[in-house]
Design an enzyme around this catalytic site. Structure first.
Site, mmCIF file in Angstrom:
data_model
loop_
_atom_site.group_PDB
_atom_site.id
_atom_site.type_symbol
_atom_site.label_atom_id
_atom_site.label_comp_id
_atom_site.label_asym_id
_atom_site.label_seq_id
_atom_site.Cartn_x
_atom_site.Cartn_y
_atom_site.Cartn_z
ATOM 1 N N ASP A 1 7.230 -15.372 6.201
ATOM 2 C CA ASP A 1 8.634 -14.954 6.438
ATOM 3 C C ASP A 1 9.394 -16.134 7.296
ATOM 4 O OD1 ASP A 1 10.592 -13.330 6.834
ATOM 5 O OD2 ASP A 1 9.909 -11.914 8.403
ATOM 6 N N GLY B 1 14.032 -5.786 16.386
ATOM 7 C CA GLY B 1 13.767 -5.728 14.847
ATOM 8 C C GLY B 1 13.148 -4.669 14.579
ATOM 9 N N ILE C 1 16.136 -8.466 24.799
ATOM 10 C CA ILE C 1 16.876 -9.672 24.319
ATOM 11 C C ILE C 1 16.887 -9.740 22.893
ATOM 12 C CG2 ILE C 1 16.514 -11.170 26.544
ATOM 13 C CD1 ILE C 1 14.269 -12.588 24.883
#
Length: 826
Positions: free
Chosen positions: A681, A562, A559
């Site tokens: 992040d 990265g 799904i």
């Protein structure tokens, strides 16, 4: 907003006929050259606000004698303010706020008799309040908050009869409060967090123009009912943590616009007036830590807008009124440390938005109502130090998001329901000082709990340090009790509840055979023979289940992907839907990705919060290294905002809520963990949305646990466009890096896209029209005033978070608290 950068050109000094110079909201840097001001004799408006100017304000600015407006705010000016500004006697508005200016406020400001607006807040001014300002009798707005001013504030302020706003908060002022509102025009008056003493000024009693008053955290005295009147326009009153006495005035029922009333930490006596039931706009009521007596009025059940009610630490008695169940908006209820008695009403189960419930240290008796299982408690349930009896209802196991559970110091009997082992968000429990017996739930968190959490009971046993192991007789006896209670569970919780109960009991029996090494996080990483350790499910989900559910990580279950790996959706046969983040180890990058993998485990094992993605465990088995999370239905915020249809569904109330969710999660990480954790992040792709549009922070591969004994040196991490600018020239990571990234994300939510270059030019002085221009055009602008104010508040707070200078950014705790009050705190 022209995105101008570089230094201010000296050639502008040649514009001798110029009357208006507006270069605000740009990126201009450097110092102001004194030669600029020698030829601008006709200049009336000089707007240099919200740039990156540095250095001191040149005294030559006093040559601009025709100036009507001077705005140097939101820059990096430092040092003393030149007294020559006192020569600008035509000034109507002077804005020097949000710089690093220091020293005393020049007495020459008293020459500025045409001033209507003087903004000096959020600097480092010291010294006393300049008496010369009393000459500026046309002042409408005087803002001095967040400085280092001290001494007495002159009573002559009463002569400034045009004042509508007076802000003195967060200084070191002492002595009595000044007499204000002689002209009956004052609307906003703040003097909180000072050392003011003495009585409340008499002039405030009849100041019917008041809209907001914040006088908390001083040492003020006086009588609450005698010194305060009725204010038809008042929407916010905070007087907490002073030395006020008297009664809660029944006349305050006439303050029909009141939305927040906070008078905690005083010496208020008497009863809560029935007239408070007329305050139908009231959202926050905090009367805690006073000397109130009598009962809780039933009429409080009419306050359907109330979301925060704190009456703790008083002497309230009698039973809790059933009408409390009508508070449909209630999120926090604290009635602790009173003399309340009788049974806890089952009607509390109708407060479906309740997140925290504190009833400790009263005289409640009878059983814990099973209806509480209908609540969505996410923070704390504290029923300790009462007279509660009978068994703990298994329905409370539905609190899967609950973090703190305390039922200690009662007379509870029976066993701790084994279903409590499925309460995966618990971070603290206390069952001590009861008459409990039988096995403690055999789950990871219960096994790791302190022995004190189970002490002084009848006969508890189990895999807990300090408790004796359960004998077969004990287990059989407990099994018999559970089977005996099955009909009750069927009646109260339905057949599906029984099936779940029996399934979990079987898993419980199987998990007893699991190896003890799972209790050590380090062993979980290094021990290949224990391939999967699920911290919250305690081994009930096994390695083979995940391999089977994903068909050995087939692409059709992927799904997302990265740099460090891919994410798969796994629907287990008997269990929840999970998100599996599988690490990709390729060549020379293997060590860096493994470091990110272990870093994420370290960070997430320290965290339990409703706005942080739930972490179940990890696998480190042969070629497979993966992390196991709760599956979040709607995916990332970035994906939602990119899709026009989905973005239109994300209307303003949902956007407001999700920004607050992210702020709450970051505040928890920075301020409430044992060691502060910075994410490093924060971006829209790392904020996930569930079916209810609640936000969860995810992806902790770059997170860092701050150590106060280290320099917190780091390497550059994060997503381009969200990284704090200081990380370009320093290797020291702080919480302020996350604050900056949060500001960018919050603006992205409001604008519907990344703010890009606007990050550098936005300023906190945006008016309502400016804010409307930058809002996401795909959805209609907020129709009602309350929503519009909340949106404006988020934009302004977001802008304060993206200051170039880290120390000028607020903390996430401050942002979280400010946004939680945003419905009235604008």
């Amino acid at each position: 907003m022209n995105y101008l950068s570089g230094f201010f050109p000296l050639s502008l000094a040649n514009l001798s006929q110029i009357s208006l110079l507006y270069v605000g909201n740009n990126l201009i840097s450097g110092e102001l050259d004194p030669r600029l001001f020698s030829n601008w004799n006709r200049l009336q408006f000089l707007e240099l606000h919200n740039n990156n100017f540095t250095g001191m304000i040149p005294s030559e600015i006093g040559l601009l004698v025709n100036l009507v407006e001077l705005a140097l705010s939101s820059n990096h000016f430092h040092g003393f303010v030149p007294s020559a500004i006192g020569n600008l006697t035509n000034l109507d508005a002077l804005a020097l706020h949000r710089n690093h200016l220091s020293g005393p406020i020049p007495s020459s400001f008293g020459n500025l008799t045409e001033l209507t607006m003087l903004f000096l807040h959020q600097n480092e001014f010291s010294g006393t309040f300049p008496h010369s300002l009393l000459n500026c009798n046309l002042l409408v707005e005087l803002l001095l908050f967040t400085n280092r001013l001290s001494g007495f504030v002159p009573q002559g302020l009463a002569n400034l009869t045009s004042l509508r706003e007076l802000h003195l908060s967060e200084n070191n002022f002492s002595g009595p409060l000044p007499q204000v509102c002689q002209g009956a025009k004052l609307q906003l008056f703040t003097a909180a967090f000072n050392n003011f003493t003495g009585p409340i000024p008499k002039s405030l009693r009849n100041c019917t123009s008041l809209v907001r008053v914040r006088l908390h955290n001083n040492q003020l005295s006086g009588s609450l009912d005698r010194d305060f009147g009725v204010y038809p326009n008042l929407n916010y009153l905070e007087l907490s943590h002073n030395r006020l006495e008297g009664l809660l005035s029944a006349k305050w029922g006439g303050c029909r616009n009141l939305e927040q009333l906070k008078v905690a930490g005083n010496m208020i006596k008497g009863e809560i007036p029935e007239e408070f039931g007329k305050l139908n706009r009231l959202a926050v009521l905090d009367l805690s830590s006073n000397q109130l007596v009598g009962n809780i009025p039933k009429v409080l059940g009419r306050l359907t807008s109330l979301y925060f009610l704190n009456l703790s630490n008083n002497q309230l008695s009698d039973v809790m009124p059933l009408e409390i169940g009508k508070l449909s908006s209630l999120e926090d209820l604290d009635l602790s440390e009173n003399k309340l008695n009788g049974q806890i009403p089952g009607q509390l189960g109708e407060c479906l938005k309740l997140h925290n419930l504190f009833l400790r240290k009263n005289y409640f008796n009878g059983s814990i109502p099973f209806q509480l299982g209908s609540l969505a408690l996410q923070g704390s349930l504290d029923l300790s130090q009462n007279l509660l009896t009978q068994q703990i209802p298994p329905e409370l196991a539905k609190f899967t998001m609950l973090e703190h559970l305390n039922v200690s110091h009662n007379m509870l009997s029976g066993s701790i329901p084994s279903l409590f082992g499925t309460m995966t968000s618990l971070t603290s429990i206390d069952f001590s000082y009861n008459d409990l017996e039988g096995p403690v739930p055999d789950s990871g968190f219960f096994r790791r709990a302190s022995p004190a959490a189970f002490s002084n009971n009848k006969n508890l046993c189990g895999e807990v340090l300090g408790l004796k192991p359960c004998s077969n007789t004990s287990v059989e006896k407990e099994t018999h009790k559970k089977n005996h209670n099955v009909p009750i569970i069927i009646v109260s919780a339905s057949l599906s509840w029984l099936i779940l109960y029996l399934a979990l009991f079987i898993l419980y029996a199987l998990s007893r055979r699991a190896k003890r090494s799972r209790e050590s996080k380090e062993a979980m990483v290094s021990e290949a023979r224990n391939p999967l350790s699920i911290l919250n499910y305690d081994g009930k989900i096994v390695y083979e289940d995940i391999i089977e559910a994903t068909e050995s990580f087939d692409e059709k279950y992927c799904i997302g992907s990265g740099g460090s790996g891919r994410v798969y959706k796994a629907k287990l046969t008997l269990g929840p839907v999970l998100a599996i983040k599988k690490l990709l180890c390729l060549g020379g990058e293997q060590m860096e990705k493994l470091r990110s993998f272990t870093n994420e485990i370290r960070a997430l094992t320290e965290i339990r919060h409703k706005n942080i993605v739930k972490f179940y465990g990890f696998c480190c088995h042969g070629p497979h290294k993966f992390l196991v999370y709760d599956y979040i239905e709607r995916g990332s915020l970035a994906d939602v905002l990119r899709d026009d249809m989905k973005a239109k569904e994300l209307e303003w109330s949902k956007r407001i809520k999700l920004v607050k969710d992210v702020a709450n999660g970051l505040s928890y990480m920075h301020h409430d963990c044992v060691q502060s954790i910075i994410h490093r992040d924060i971006s829209s792709k790392n904020v996930l949305l569930n079916d209810e549009y609640e936000a969860c922070i995810s992806d902790f591969g770059t997170a860092k646990i701050l150590n106060s004994d280290s320099s917190n040196v780091t390497v550059l991490a994060g997503t381009l466009g969200y990284v704090a600018p200081e990380l370009a020239y320093t290797v020291s990571a702080t919480e302020k890096c996350d604050v900056y990234s949060f500001g960018v994300v919050a603006l992205e939510v409001m604008m519907g896209k990344h703010p890009a270059e606007l990050v550098s030019v936005l300023n906190s002085c945006l008016d309502q029209k400016d804010i409307q221009l930058i809002l996401d055009p795909r959805i209609r602008t907020p129709a009602d005033e309350e929503t519009a104010l909340e949106v404006a508040s988020i934009v302004r707070h977001a802008v304060s978070c993206i200051c170039v200078e880290p120390k000028s950014r607020p903390t996430m705790r401050w942002v979280s608290q400010a946004l939680s009050e945003a419905r009235t705190n604008v």
